[in-house]
Design a protein around this motif. Structure first.
Motif, PDB file in Angstrom:
ATOM      1  N   PHE A 205     -13.277  45.468   1.173  1.00 10.06           N
ATOM      2  CA  PHE A 205     -14.481  44.669   0.930  1.00 10.06           C
ATOM      3  C   PHE A 205     -14.258  43.233   1.374  1.00 10.06           C
ATOM      4  O   PHE A 205     -13.155  42.690   1.250  1.00 10.06           O
ATOM      5  CB  PHE A 205     -14.830  44.663  -0.566  1.00 10.06           C
ATOM      6  CG  PHE A 205     -15.188  46.012  -1.118  1.00 10.06           C
ATOM      7  CD1 PHE A 205     -16.507  46.431  -1.170  1.00 10.06           C
ATOM      8  CD2 PHE A 205     -14.198  46.868  -1.584  1.00 10.06           C
ATOM      9  CE1 PHE A 205     -16.837  47.685  -1.691  1.00 10.06           C
ATOM     10  CE2 PHE A 205     -14.509  48.120  -2.101  1.00 10.06           C
ATOM     11  CZ  PHE A 205     -15.836  48.526  -2.153  1.00 10.06           C
ATOM     12  N   ARG A 206     -15.346  42.614   1.861  1.00  2.19           N
ATOM     13  CA  ARG A 206     -15.252  41.209   2.220  1.00  2.19           C
ATOM     14  C   ARG A 206     -16.606  40.551   2.089  1.00  2.19           C
ATOM     15  O   ARG A 206     -17.655  41.199   2.200  1.00  2.19           O
ATOM     16  CB  ARG A 206     -14.663  41.095   3.617  1.00  2.19           C
ATOM     17  CG  ARG A 206     -15.325  40.238   4.649  1.00  2.19           C
ATOM     18  CD  ARG A 206     -14.390  40.061   5.837  1.00  2.19           C
ATOM     19  NE  ARG A 206     -15.043  39.595   7.047  1.00  2.19           N
ATOM     20  CZ  ARG A 206     -15.305  38.335   7.320  1.00  2.19           C
ATOM     21  NH1 ARG A 206     -15.019  37.389   6.454  1.00  2.19           N
ATOM     22  NH2 ARG A 206     -15.880  37.999   8.476  1.00  2.19           N
ATOM     23  N   MET A 207     -16.576  39.245   1.828  1.00  2.00           N
ATOM     24  CA  MET A 207     -17.789  38.430   1.731  1.00  2.00           C
ATOM     25  C   MET A 207     -17.724  37.398   2.847  1.00  2.00           C
ATOM     26  O   MET A 207     -16.997  36.404   2.752  1.00  2.00           O
ATOM     27  CB  MET A 207     -17.862  37.744   0.363  1.00  2.00           C
ATOM     28  CG  MET A 207     -19.122  36.926   0.141  1.00  2.00           C
ATOM     29  SD  MET A 207     -19.106  36.226  -1.547  1.00  2.00           S
ATOM     30  CE  MET A 207     -20.495  35.087  -1.414  1.00  2.00           C
ATOM     31  N   PRO A 208     -18.428  37.634   3.967  1.00  2.00           N
ATOM     32  CA  PRO A 208     -18.279  36.764   5.139  1.00  2.00           C
ATOM     33  C   PRO A 208     -18.866  35.373   4.917  1.00  2.00           C
ATOM     34  O   PRO A 208     -19.821  35.200   4.154  1.00  2.00           O
ATOM     35  CB  PRO A 208     -19.049  37.518   6.225  1.00  2.00           C
ATOM     36  CG  PRO A 208     -20.039  38.351   5.483  1.00  2.00           C
ATOM     37  CD  PRO A 208     -19.382  38.730   4.196  1.00  2.00           C
ATOM     38  N   ASN A 209     -18.286  34.400   5.584  1.00  3.02           N
ATOM     39  CA  ASN A 209     -18.734  33.013   5.462  1.00  3.02           C
ATOM     40  C   ASN A 209     -19.730  32.684   6.567  1.00  3.02           C
ATOM     41  O   ASN A 209     -19.439  31.933   7.502  1.00  3.02           O
ATOM     42  CB  ASN A 209     -17.538  32.069   5.513  1.00  3.02           C
ATOM     43  CG  ASN A 209     -17.922  30.641   5.159  1.00  3.02           C
ATOM     44  OD1 ASN A 209     -19.003  30.405   4.615  1.00  3.02           O
ATOM     45  ND2 ASN A 209     -17.064  29.702   5.461  1.00  3.02           N
TER      46      ASN A 209
ATOM     47  N   PRO B 245     -16.837  32.928  -0.040  1.00  2.00           N
ATOM     48  CA  PRO B 245     -16.906  33.633   1.235  1.00  2.00           C
ATOM     49  C   PRO B 245     -15.861  33.116   2.211  1.00  2.00           C
ATOM     50  O   PRO B 245     -15.563  31.923   2.235  1.00  2.00           O
ATOM     51  CB  PRO B 245     -18.329  33.337   1.724  1.00  2.00           C
ATOM     52  CG  PRO B 245     -18.688  32.029   1.077  1.00  2.00           C
ATOM     53  CD  PRO B 245     -17.991  32.026  -0.251  1.00  2.00           C
ATOM     54  N   GLY B 246     -15.313  34.007   3.019  1.00  2.00           N
ATOM     55  CA  GLY B 246     -14.289  33.613   3.967  1.00  2.00           C
ATOM     56  C   GLY B 246     -13.584  34.798   4.574  1.00  2.00           C
ATOM     57  O   GLY B 246     -13.883  35.958   4.243  1.00  2.00           O
ATOM     58  N   PRO B 247     -12.610  34.545   5.461  1.00  2.00           N
ATOM     59  CA  PRO B 247     -12.000  35.604   6.273  1.00  2.00           C
ATOM     60  C   PRO B 247     -10.877  36.354   5.564  1.00  2.00           C
ATOM     61  O   PRO B 247      -9.771  36.485   6.090  1.00  2.00           O
ATOM     62  CB  PRO B 247     -11.487  34.833   7.493  1.00  2.00           C
ATOM     63  CG  PRO B 247     -11.140  33.482   6.945  1.00  2.00           C
ATOM     64  CD  PRO B 247     -12.184  33.202   5.897  1.00  2.00           C
TER      65      PRO B 247
ATOM     66  N   HIS C 225     -19.190  44.904   3.692  1.00  2.00           N
ATOM     67  CA  HIS C 225     -19.546  43.486   3.576  1.00  2.00           C
ATOM     68  C   HIS C 225     -20.567  43.305   2.455  1.00  2.00           C
ATOM     69  O   HIS C 225     -21.587  44.003   2.417  1.00  2.00           O
ATOM     70  CB  HIS C 225     -20.129  42.977   4.896  1.00  2.00           C
ATOM     71  CG  HIS C 225     -19.109  42.922   6.001  1.00  2.00           C
ATOM     72  ND1 HIS C 225     -18.536  44.063   6.526  1.00  2.00           N
ATOM     73  CD2 HIS C 225     -18.558  41.874   6.666  1.00  2.00           C
ATOM     74  CE1 HIS C 225     -17.672  43.710   7.475  1.00  2.00           C
ATOM     75  NE2 HIS C 225     -17.673  42.395   7.578  1.00  2.00           N
ATOM     76  N   ILE C 226     -20.275  42.382   1.562  1.00  2.00           N
ATOM     77  CA  ILE C 226     -21.148  42.111   0.414  1.00  2.00           C
ATOM     78  C   ILE C 226     -21.542  40.638   0.414  1.00  2.00           C
ATOM     79  O   ILE C 226     -20.934  39.815   1.106  1.00  2.00           O
ATOM     80  CB  ILE C 226     -20.451  42.492  -0.911  1.00  2.00           C
ATOM     81  CG1 ILE C 226     -19.138  41.706  -1.088  1.00  2.00           C
ATOM     82  CG2 ILE C 226     -20.187  43.999  -0.957  1.00  2.00           C
ATOM     83  CD1 ILE C 226     -18.419  41.979  -2.403  1.00  2.00           C
ATOM     84  N   ALA C 227     -22.586  40.326  -0.351  1.00  2.00           N
ATOM     85  CA  ALA C 227     -23.105  38.957  -0.383  1.00  2.00           C
ATOM     86  C   ALA C 227     -22.678  38.190  -1.616  1.00  2.00           C
ATOM     87  O   ALA C 227     -22.825  36.967  -1.670  1.00  2.00           O
ATOM     88  CB  ALA C 227     -24.635  38.982  -0.291  1.00  2.00           C
TER      89      ALA C 227
END
Length: 342
Positions: A116-120, A89-91, A62-64
């Protein structure tokens, strides 16, 4: 170990724990994640240990902000930037081929790729920034069980095992992110796990066909992404899927078998079965959105019901749009078991 509940004012304390190799669960728009520094192998090893998770099951990083990909990814898929601009950011989780030794092998499950994902979620994005490093974040629960959609669920499974939980109430979506494989820049994108970002949405943005991997990974196989096991998200009580036209027959069968039935359902089905069910977990309406948001919480609540249920019945939905994500999780929770009238 005391597991502390952190609020917005205590982000610095939670970030310091993560930077020092501790574990802090964090909220996202999908489910709660079990956070640890993706750069500290010992911290990641604790995640596997606490969850009881097989070490061949890779973790999502998870990254910002998208720029945090740069130390790890150098040969991005041509669709990557468009997808990040549209859905982050999102799913949406993206799998890339990564630079050799850029991440500990315990994060990648020994693969040459990473997710990798950037959560909302504003609290979690702030937490990642303050920790100054990317975080792994598998669902913050006992491995194989229903994923947590509230801090209370995390506490139920992991109290005394992790340093803290960043609380942000109930999650918005209720099932994990869509996982899209972009590891081969010359190949079409492939959905490895459906989520709230649907195949149709991806194709509309990319103006090209997106493939779907329907393969179910057995216990002896190493998955390329989380949530690909044949049975997963399962409570202790057996789960059975019921199609719309089969509810009367399913309830009659359970009565004949002298089974105490728990039902997950919207108001219409709940009204139909209310006299036969031993317990009902009510979705807020009859929509697939309500069922998706309530699925894991409902499985947990009925599994722990004082009624000591023998079986859980859950409704099915068409497997398109969000229904694909809902049915993916429900089929695995039910070990692929549908009610079928003899």
């Amino acid at each position: 170990m005391e597991t502390k509940i952190f609020d917005q004012s205590q982000l610095n304390e939670a970030a310091a724990i993560l930077a020092e190799g501790g574990l802090v669960a964090f909220p996202t728009e999908t489910v709660y994640g079990l956070g640890a520094s993706a750069l500290l192998p010992n911290a990641v090893a604790q995640v596997y240990q606490v969850k009881g998770r097989p070490s061949d099951n890779p973790l999502i990083v998870h990254i910002a902000e998208p720029e945090q990909l740069e130390p790890f990814v150098d040969n991005k898929h041509p669709f990557a930037d468009k997808l990040m601009e549209t859905f982050w950011p999102g799913p949406l989780t993206l799998i890339f081929s990564i630079k050799k030794d850029s991440l500990p092998s315990i994060v990648t499950g020994g693969l040459s790729t990473a997710a990798f994902r950037m959560p909302n979620n504003t609290k979690t994005l702030a937490l990642i920034k303050q920790a100054q490093q990317p975080l792994v974040g598998p669902s913050a629960n006992t491995s194989g069980k229903p994923s947590p959609t509230s801090a209370a669920h995390v506490q139920h499974d992991l109290a005394g095992k992790i340093a803290g939980i960043l609380d942000d109430g109930v999650t918005q979506i209720g099932v994990e992110s869509t996982v899209l494989d972009l590891s081969d820049p010359t190949a079409p994108p492939v959905i490895l796990r459906p989520g709230a970002i649907s195949k149709e949405q991806l194709e509309a943005v990319l103006q090209t066909k997106v493939l779907v991997d329907q393969h179910l990974v057995t216990e002896s196989e190493a998955p390329k992404a989380p949530g690909m096991k044949y049975k997963h998200y399962a409570p202790n009580t057996n789960v059975m899927m019921v199609n719309d036209q089969d509810w009367s027959a399913a309830m009659a069968w359970a009565k004949e078998q002298q089974l105490k039935v728990g039902v997950l359902a919207g108001p219409t089905i709940a009204e139909q079965v209310r006299f036969e069910a031993a317990a009902i977990y009510l979705f807020f309406d009859d929509s697939v959105e309500a069922a998706t948001k309530g699925l894991f919480a409902g499985l947990r609540a009925l599994d722990e019901s004082i009624a000591e249920l023998d079986i859980l019945f859950a409704p099915t939905f068409p497997e398109s749009g969000l229904g694909a994500a809902y049915m993916n999780r429900l089929k695995k929770a039910a070990n692929q078991s549908f009610f079928q009238e003899n």
